[in-house]
Design a protein around this motif. Structure first.
Motif, short mmCIF file in Angstrom:
data_model
loop_
_atom_site.label_atom_id
_atom_site.label_comp_id
_atom_site.label_asym_id
_atom_site.label_seq_id
_atom_site.Cartn_x
_atom_site.Cartn_y
_atom_site.Cartn_z
N MET A 1 0.85 -1.18 0.00
CA MET A 1 0.00 0.00 0.00
C MET A 1 0.90 1.25 0.00
O MET A 1 1.95 1.25 0.62
N THR A 2 0.46 2.27 -0.69
CA THR A 2 1.22 3.52 -0.73
C THR A 2 0.44 4.60 -0.01
O THR A 2 -0.74 4.82 -0.27
N LEU A 3 1.12 5.26 0.92
CA LEU A 3 0.57 6.43 1.61
C LEU A 3 1.34 7.65 1.14
O LEU A 3 2.54 7.56 0.88
N THR A 4 0.64 8.77 1.03
CA THR A 4 1.26 10.00 0.56
C THR A 4 1.11 11.09 1.59
O THR A 4 0.00 11.33 2.10
N LEU A 5 2.21 11.76 1.88
CA LEU A 5 2.23 12.87 2.82
C LEU A 5 2.63 14.14 2.08
O LEU A 5 3.65 14.17 1.40
N ILE A 6 1.82 15.18 2.24
CA ILE A 6 2.13 16.50 1.69
C ILE A 6 2.52 17.37 2.87
O ILE A 6 1.72 17.57 3.79
N VAL A 7 3.75 17.85 2.85
CA VAL A 7 4.32 18.63 3.96
C VAL A 7 4.39 20.09 3.52
O VAL A 7 5.19 20.45 2.67
N LEU A 8 3.53 20.92 4.11
CA LEU A 8 3.36 22.32 3.70
C LEU A 8 3.69 23.27 4.83
O LEU A 8 3.10 23.17 5.92
N ARG A 9 4.58 24.21 4.57
CA ARG A 9 4.79 25.30 5.51
C ARG A 9 3.77 26.38 5.17
O ARG A 9 3.44 26.61 4.01
N HIS A 10 3.25 27.07 6.18
CA HIS A 10 2.29 28.15 5.93
C HIS A 10 2.88 29.17 4.97
O HIS A 10 4.10 29.32 4.85
N ALA A 11 2.00 29.90 4.30
CA ALA A 11 2.42 30.93 3.35
C ALA A 11 2.90 32.19 4.09
O ALA A 11 2.82 32.28 5.32
#
Length: 166
Positions: A1-11
């Protein structure tokens, strides 16, 4: 299974009102534009989160609102006070409890940048990765069955708003 993480710093946020506590600082006009551009980029590349976890600070809440506005669909969002100025370890503990296949986490430096750095097995060559500037976004995939097993993953993409300007 593949899990995806999107790591975003605030603007990009502003210091226009010095009497305003840090937690209440809001995005600048540039910050709103950058967050919307990141949302459009995520949508164009098929990186649509099933769940968003965000610090409850004003600037992260606004960043998420602008990102969602350009994703083209509503996404369940949880505002978590524990993510405000959280360390990479704290953010990782929150992630490990999740069940969504594609997760977006929006928080603050230095914790969010350290987290991205710790999670990637293939460090992007992008010059902005080490600084993790405002609205920096990494998309990382993990070949694991659960977030509790996610140690390091494959960095599929790393982008900053300046990359999206003509």
């Amino acid at each position: 299974m593949t899990l995806t993480l999107i790591v975003l710093r605030h603007a990009k946020s502003g210091w226009g009102d010095p009497s305003l506590p840090d937690h209440h600082r809001t995005l600048t006009e540039r910050g709103h534009r950058d967050a919307a551009a990141i949302g459009a980029w995520l949508a164009a590349h098929g990186h649509i989160p099933d769940l968003i976890l965000s610090s409850d600070a004003a600037r992260t809440v606004q960043t998420i609102a602008d990102v969602i506005g350009d994703l083209g669909q509503d996404v369940q969002t949880q505002l978590l006070p524990m993510l405000y100025n959280a360390s990479a370890d704290t953010i990782r503990r929150v992630i490990r409890k999740q069940t969504a296949n594609t997760l977006l986490v929006c928080a603050h430096n230095p914790g969010i940048g350290h987290l991205a750095s710790e999670l990637v097995s293939n460090r992007p060559s992008h010059s902005g990765f080490d600084d993790y500037p405002t609205a920096a976004t990494a998309v990382i995939s993990f070949d694991v069955a659960s977030w509790a097993e996610a140690e390091t993953g494959n960095c599929l993409s790393f982008i900053i708003p300046a990359d999206l300007k003509p």
